[in-house]
Design a protein around this motif. Sequence first.
Motif, PDB file in Angstrom:
ATOM      1  N   LEU A 147       0.703  -1.386   0.122  1.00 50.59           N
ATOM      2  CA  LEU A 147       0.102   0.094  -0.023  1.00 50.59           C
ATOM      3  C   LEU A 147       0.779   1.115   0.019  1.00 50.59           C
ATOM      4  CD1 LEU A 147      -2.107  -2.240   0.857  1.00 50.59           C
ATOM      5  CD2 LEU A 147      -3.042  -0.448   2.151  1.00 50.59           C
ATOM      6  N   THR A 148       0.301   2.349  -0.655  1.00 49.80           N
ATOM      7  CA  THR A 148       0.884   3.520  -0.378  1.00 49.80           C
ATOM      8  C   THR A 148       0.905   4.115   1.000  1.00 49.80           C
ATOM      9  OG1 THR A 148      -1.087   4.810  -1.038  1.00 49.80           O
ATOM     10  CG2 THR A 148       0.328   4.339  -2.921  1.00 49.80           C
ATOM     11  N   LEU A 149       1.806   4.760   1.434  1.00 47.28           N
ATOM     12  CA  LEU A 149       1.842   5.411   2.910  1.00 47.28           C
ATOM     13  C   LEU A 149       0.285   6.360   3.015  1.00 47.28           C
ATOM     14  CD1 LEU A 149       3.246   6.096   5.637  1.00 47.28           C
ATOM     15  CD2 LEU A 149       4.053   7.855   4.579  1.00 47.28           C
ATOM     16  N   LYS A 150      -0.146   6.844   2.080  1.00 48.66           N
ATOM     17  CA  LYS A 150      -1.193   7.509   2.246  1.00 48.66           C
ATOM     18  C   LYS A 150      -2.409   6.512   2.402  1.00 48.66           C
ATOM     19  CE  LYS A 150      -4.566  10.754  -0.327  1.00 48.66           C
ATOM     20  NZ  LYS A 150      -4.614  11.384  -1.269  1.00 48.66           N
ATOM     21  N   ASP A 151      -2.513   5.628   1.655  1.00 47.71           N
ATOM     22  CA  ASP A 151      -3.662   4.518   2.064  1.00 47.71           C
ATOM     23  C   ASP A 151      -3.445   3.782   3.151  1.00 47.71           C
ATOM     24  OD1 ASP A 151      -4.738   5.240  -0.520  1.00 47.71           O
ATOM     25  OD2 ASP A 151      -4.010   3.571  -1.626  1.00 47.71           O
ATOM     26  N   ALA A 152      -2.172   3.515   3.375  1.00 47.86           N
ATOM     27  CA  ALA A 152      -1.928   2.862   4.847  1.00 47.86           C
ATOM     28  C   ALA A 152      -2.509   3.783   6.021  1.00 47.86           C
ATOM     29  CB  ALA A 152      -0.442   2.504   4.878  1.00 47.86           C
ATOM     30  N   LYS A 153      -2.045   4.995   6.039  1.00 43.14           N
ATOM     31  CA  LYS A 153      -2.639   5.943   7.135  1.00 43.14           C
ATOM     32  C   LYS A 153      -4.218   6.000   7.228  1.00 43.14           C
ATOM     33  CE  LYS A 153      -0.483   9.831   7.839  1.00 43.14           C
ATOM     34  NZ  LYS A 153      -0.217  11.033   7.581  1.00 43.14           N
ATOM     35  N   THR A 154      -4.752   6.066   5.797  1.00 45.25           N
ATOM     36  CA  THR A 154      -6.288   6.011   5.740  1.00 45.25           C
ATOM     37  C   THR A 154      -6.716   4.747   6.549  1.00 45.25           C
ATOM     38  OG1 THR A 154      -6.170   7.461   3.559  1.00 45.25           O
ATOM     39  CG2 THR A 154      -8.078   6.280   4.379  1.00 45.25           C
ATOM     40  N   LEU A 155      -6.220   3.582   6.239  1.00 40.96           N
ATOM     41  CA  LEU A 155      -6.710   2.414   6.709  1.00 40.96           C
ATOM     42  C   LEU A 155      -6.584   2.359   8.229  1.00 40.96           C
ATOM     43  CD1 LEU A 155      -5.946  -0.569   4.608  1.00 40.96           C
ATOM     44  CD2 LEU A 155      -8.346   0.210   5.010  1.00 40.96           C
ATOM     45  N   LEU A 156      -5.546   2.933   8.785  1.00 44.21           N
ATOM     46  CA  LEU A 156      -5.222   2.896  10.079  1.00 44.21           C
ATOM     47  C   LEU A 156      -6.083   3.846  11.026  1.00 44.21           C
ATOM     48  CD1 LEU A 156      -3.134   1.825  12.569  1.00 44.21           C
ATOM     49  CD2 LEU A 156      -1.652   3.836  11.762  1.00 44.21           C
ATOM     50  N   ALA A 157      -6.485   4.934  10.148  1.00 42.65           N
ATOM     51  CA  ALA A 157      -7.261   6.108  10.845  1.00 42.65           C
ATOM     52  C   ALA A 157      -8.854   5.723  10.897  1.00 42.65           C
ATOM     53  CB  ALA A 157      -6.978   7.302  10.263  1.00 42.65           C
ATOM     54  N   ALA A 158      -9.059   4.726  10.075  1.00 45.80           N
ATOM     55  CA  ALA A 158     -10.506   4.731   9.806  1.00 45.80           C
ATOM     56  C   ALA A 158     -11.268   3.478  10.873  1.00 45.80           C
ATOM     57  CB  ALA A 158     -11.024   3.918   8.482  1.00 45.80           C
ATOM     58  N   ASP A 159     -12.232   4.362  11.455  1.00 38.63           N
ATOM     59  CA  ASP A 159     -13.030   3.628  12.327  1.00 38.63           C
ATOM     60  C   ASP A 159     -12.105   2.792  13.416  1.00 38.63           C
ATOM     61  OD1 ASP A 159     -15.383   3.684  10.605  1.00 38.63           O
ATOM     62  OD2 ASP A 159     -14.154   2.392   9.292  1.00 38.63           O
ATOM     63  N   ASP A 160     -11.263   3.659  14.066  1.00 37.74           N
ATOM     64  CA  ASP A 160     -10.596   3.259  15.289  1.00 37.74           C
ATOM     65  C   ASP A 160      -9.701   2.154  15.059  1.00 37.74           C
ATOM     66  OD1 ASP A 160     -11.697   5.420  16.842  1.00 37.74           O
ATOM     67  OD2 ASP A 160     -13.036   4.230  17.716  1.00 37.74           O
ATOM     68  N   GLU A 220     -23.893   6.157   6.010  1.00 34.74           N
ATOM     69  CA  GLU A 220     -24.051   5.140   7.136  1.00 34.74           C
ATOM     70  C   GLU A 220     -22.512   4.906   7.469  1.00 34.74           C
ATOM     71  OE1 GLU A 220     -26.206   2.957   8.679  1.00 34.74           O
ATOM     72  OE2 GLU A 220     -27.954   2.821   7.438  1.00 34.74           O
ATOM     73  N   ASP A 221     -22.347   4.562   8.934  1.00 39.62           N
ATOM     74  CA  ASP A 221     -20.942   4.511   9.429  1.00 39.62           C
ATOM     75  C   ASP A 221     -20.519   3.177   9.133  1.00 39.62           C
ATOM     76  OD1 ASP A 221     -20.737   6.946  10.839  1.00 39.62           O
ATOM     77  OD2 ASP A 221     -21.837   6.153  12.547  1.00 39.62           O
ATOM     78  N   TRP A 222     -19.400   2.875   8.519  1.00 38.26           N
ATOM     79  CA  TRP A 222     -18.952   1.644   8.262  1.00 38.26           C
ATOM     80  C   TRP A 222     -19.054   0.462   9.402  1.00 38.26           C
ATOM     81  CZ3 TRP A 222     -15.048  -1.499  10.269  1.00 38.26           C
ATOM     82  CH2 TRP A 222     -14.965  -2.701   9.463  1.00 38.26           C
ATOM     83  N   SER A 223     -19.599  -0.823   8.979  1.00 40.26           N
ATOM     84  CA  SER A 223     -19.773  -1.681   9.819  1.00 40.26           C
ATOM     85  C   SER A 223     -19.603  -2.830   9.033  1.00 40.26           C
ATOM     86  CB  SER A 223     -21.208  -1.602  10.471  1.00 40.26           C
ATOM     87  OG  SER A 223     -21.567  -2.901  11.221  1.00 40.26           O
ATOM     88  N   GLU A 224     -18.718  -3.993   9.739  1.00 41.55           N
ATOM     89  CA  GLU A 224     -18.579  -5.260   9.107  1.00 41.55           C
ATOM     90  C   GLU A 224     -19.649  -5.834   8.990  1.00 41.55           C
ATOM     91  OE1 GLU A 224     -15.486  -8.740  10.441  1.00 41.55           O
ATOM     92  OE2 GLU A 224     -14.837  -6.845  10.580  1.00 41.55           O
ATOM     93  N   ASP A 225     -20.926  -5.496   9.993  1.00 47.46           N
ATOM     94  CA  ASP A 225     -21.809  -6.674   9.920  1.00 47.46           C
ATOM     95  C   ASP A 225     -22.758  -5.960   8.815  1.00 47.46           C
ATOM     96  OD1 ASP A 225     -21.601  -7.500  12.562  1.00 47.46           O
ATOM     97  OD2 ASP A 225     -22.339  -5.929  13.634  1.00 47.46           O
ATOM     98  N   LEU A 226     -22.705  -4.898   8.000  1.00 46.68           N
ATOM     99  CA  LEU A 226     -23.308  -4.761   7.000  1.00 46.68           C
ATOM    100  C   LEU A 226     -22.875  -5.163   5.693  1.00 46.68           C
ATOM    101  CD1 LEU A 226     -24.381  -0.960   7.985  1.00 46.68           C
ATOM    102  CD2 LEU A 226     -25.769  -2.981   8.000  1.00 46.68           C
ATOM    103  N   GLU A 242     -14.003   2.141  -2.792  1.00 46.52           N
ATOM    104  CA  GLU A 242     -15.352   1.398  -3.289  1.00 46.52           C
ATOM    105  C   GLU A 242     -16.224   1.236  -2.164  1.00 46.52           C
ATOM    106  OE1 GLU A 242     -15.679   1.440  -6.286  1.00 46.52           O
ATOM    107  OE2 GLU A 242     -13.791   1.869  -6.786  1.00 46.52           O
ATOM    108  N   VAL A 243     -15.663   0.419  -0.989  1.00 53.01           N
ATOM    109  CA  VAL A 243     -16.456   0.318   0.051  1.00 53.01           C
ATOM    110  C   VAL A 243     -16.867   1.711   0.701  1.00 53.01           C
ATOM    111  CG1 VAL A 243     -16.389  -0.671   2.379  1.00 53.01           C
ATOM    112  CG2 VAL A 243     -15.766  -2.088   0.441  1.00 53.01           C
TER     113      VAL A 243
END
Length: 545
Positions: free
Chosen positions: A355-368, A415-421, A405-406
Amino acid sequence: MLRTRLTLCAHRLTRGIQTSVNPRLKNWELTVGIEIHAELNTARKLFSSALTSYNAEPNSNVAPFDLAYPGSQPHFQKATLLPALRAAIALNCNIQRKSSFDRKHYFYQDQPAGYQITQYYEPFAKDGEITLFKHDGIAEADGEAVTIGVKQVQMEQDTAKTLQNPPSGFLLDFNRVSHPLIEIITLPQIHHPATGAALVRKVQAILKSVNACTAGMETGGLRADVNVSVKRRDADDSADSGHSYAGVTGLGQRTEIKNLSSFKAVEDAIIAERDRQIEVLEEGGTIDGETRGWSLGSTETIRLRGKEGEVDYRYMPDPDIPPVVLSNEVMEHLKQTLPMLPDEILAMLTTEHGLTLKDAKTLLAADDGDRIDFYLEVLEQVRARLGGKTSHGLGALVGNWIIHEVGGVFSKAGEDWSEDLLPPSTLAHIISLALQGSITNNSAKKLLWLVYEDPSRDVQATVEEENMTIQDIADGVYASLAQELVTANPDMVRAIREKGQKGKVMWFVGQMMRELSKRDGGGGANPEKCKNAVSVALEKPVEVV
């Protein structure tokens, strides 16, 4: 800071707190130390068995000791120490085998006993450090990285929650009183406002990554106090000059700004107080040691009260609470089972998964950080579905799907992101179908929406119902259509051949995909076969029709 004098108003209207560069800074050095209070992730309070629930009715989770009822005694809840220890280990602190609790005396409505139980003389952790990197958002002047010392980490009680009851009353909710806190005290080694905000942001990420705190600044689970001082850059730095803080001497007189509740507030409050102190000193005034306040959107700090000192608080060891003694077994277990820290996660995402550093930081910051686990699960399932035949860049591709995409689906749905959905298995199935060439990328995106809107839909059944499967089209059909399009569009061909506009190749591919989809009644064509056919056609001489 805004003042009423015209000379100052004219100057300040031309600049904003965030974007201005104060020309006076070349003569003054800013020094900041930060105290971070974080609510620990525990089921019980620090010295009683009352629950720490946030959503309970006001004053429903309160034990006699929490309200300082006469005769009630503190009972240290050992489980509260575990998240505190994880936090201190993650902050590279030296854990003290023996620690003790002290009473910090002050009288205020939210503190029923008239004192707060804290750790002043013998905290459970000392001498840590936090390294901040450029990607953490530090000031440019700090270069690629800067390390900030942690003087100590101590456990203490939280206070009651004060609620305004207009027009002039207040209500108290004692559910929060005695909730376990840790206070993280940094050394005064921060010299830029952006770096101060970056430090608080990183501490929050670290605490969440090791499951030490319940929530972040956005929900009140973490608060910061900043200690700000300035001094002339040519001032005498000898040990016997100036003031001291956290064991560091030679500083200017500091003021403390209390209860900052966002990263932006940390940065803005430091800027405003720095500029106020410089102005006062350049006008011949002196800085008082005091506690000041800050409101989001303000341009100046305001005086709250004179700064209490050690003598004011009358610290004394708590006679009712025995020392806490740790075993080597507990410490080794916590060190061995400590979850990955943010820097380790970023390294894993960028080096192992591409992953790019930008995408990695986005994943890390998302949803705690919960979306990191989702990403790793999806990636593992995609690999399993592909039978181990993974293509180069698979990690980056899965990351792109989850971030864009997700993320787009949940954002558009409000909606807030949820693994249940959207379970990992569902997304992994969709991505695998696209990678295997069973459906096109566009069909995969449409499929994502369909199963999100109706989670009961089966992925494979939906592909068949919507006629999404790529059609089995003869190679000759691809070659014939590609040649037709190239012959009919000589200007596009020249742009590709003579001007090197390779992006226009995909225009031909898009035209082929649409045309073949119409001919075969849905499902579409294989994009790779379309691209190969266009490439072959472009190598032939153009026949003008």
